[in-house]
Design a protein around this motif. Structure first.
Motif, mmCIF file in Angstrom:
data_model
loop_
_atom_site.group_PDB
_atom_site.id
_atom_site.type_symbol
_atom_site.label_atom_id
_atom_site.label_comp_id
_atom_site.label_asym_id
_atom_site.label_seq_id
_atom_site.Cartn_x
_atom_site.Cartn_y
_atom_site.Cartn_z
ATOM 1 N N THR A 16 39.004 44.149 40.005
ATOM 2 C CA THR A 16 37.927 43.420 39.350
ATOM 3 C C THR A 16 36.615 44.093 39.728
ATOM 4 O O THR A 16 36.347 44.298 40.910
ATOM 5 C CB THR A 16 37.918 41.944 39.786
ATOM 6 O OG1 THR A 16 39.163 41.362 39.457
ATOM 7 C CG2 THR A 16 36.803 41.168 39.101
ATOM 8 N N THR A 24 31.678 41.012 34.390
ATOM 9 C CA THR A 24 32.877 41.315 35.155
ATOM 10 C C THR A 24 33.940 41.906 34.246
ATOM 11 O O THR A 24 34.151 41.428 33.135
ATOM 12 C CB THR A 24 33.418 40.039 35.839
ATOM 13 O OG1 THR A 24 32.410 39.541 36.720
ATOM 14 C CG2 THR A 24 34.669 40.326 36.637
ATOM 15 N N VAL A 26 38.081 43.608 34.340
ATOM 16 C CA VAL A 26 39.323 43.672 35.099
ATOM 17 C C VAL A 26 40.179 44.799 34.557
ATOM 18 O O VAL A 26 40.356 44.938 33.351
ATOM 19 C CB VAL A 26 40.099 42.336 35.010
ATOM 20 C CG1 VAL A 26 41.433 42.443 35.739
ATOM 21 C CG2 VAL A 26 39.271 41.200 35.564
#
Length: 82
Positions: A16, A24, A26
């Protein structure tokens, strides 16, 4: 930019990455923690060329964090509504 490696419930690993202020991303599906770490090192090289440092989100946990335990902790944590 900060990152953290997580142990996924299926035995694989994910990374992450958080870019300030609150974006954000991932990257999931790494077979090993070393593979995830190598991906982070590549990211670190790219970001260094741009002048942006990359650091561990939780320096007190330099290895990978078990995602199931992190989620259980978050579910138990009090919220502002409590």
């Amino acid at each position: 930019m900060t990152y953290q490696i997580f142990d996924m419930p299926d035995g694989r690993f994910s990374v992450t990455v958080t870019i300030e202020p609150n974006k954000t991303m991932v990257r999931a599906g790494f077979a090993t923690q070393a593979e995830a770490g190598a991906w982070v090192e590549g990211l670190r090289d790219i970001m260094a060329a741009l002048g942006a440092p990359v650091s561990l989100a939780f320096p007190e946990y330099p290895g990978s964090l078990p995602l199931n335990e992190v989620l259980a902790f978050i579910r138990k944590a009090p919220t502002d509504a409590d």
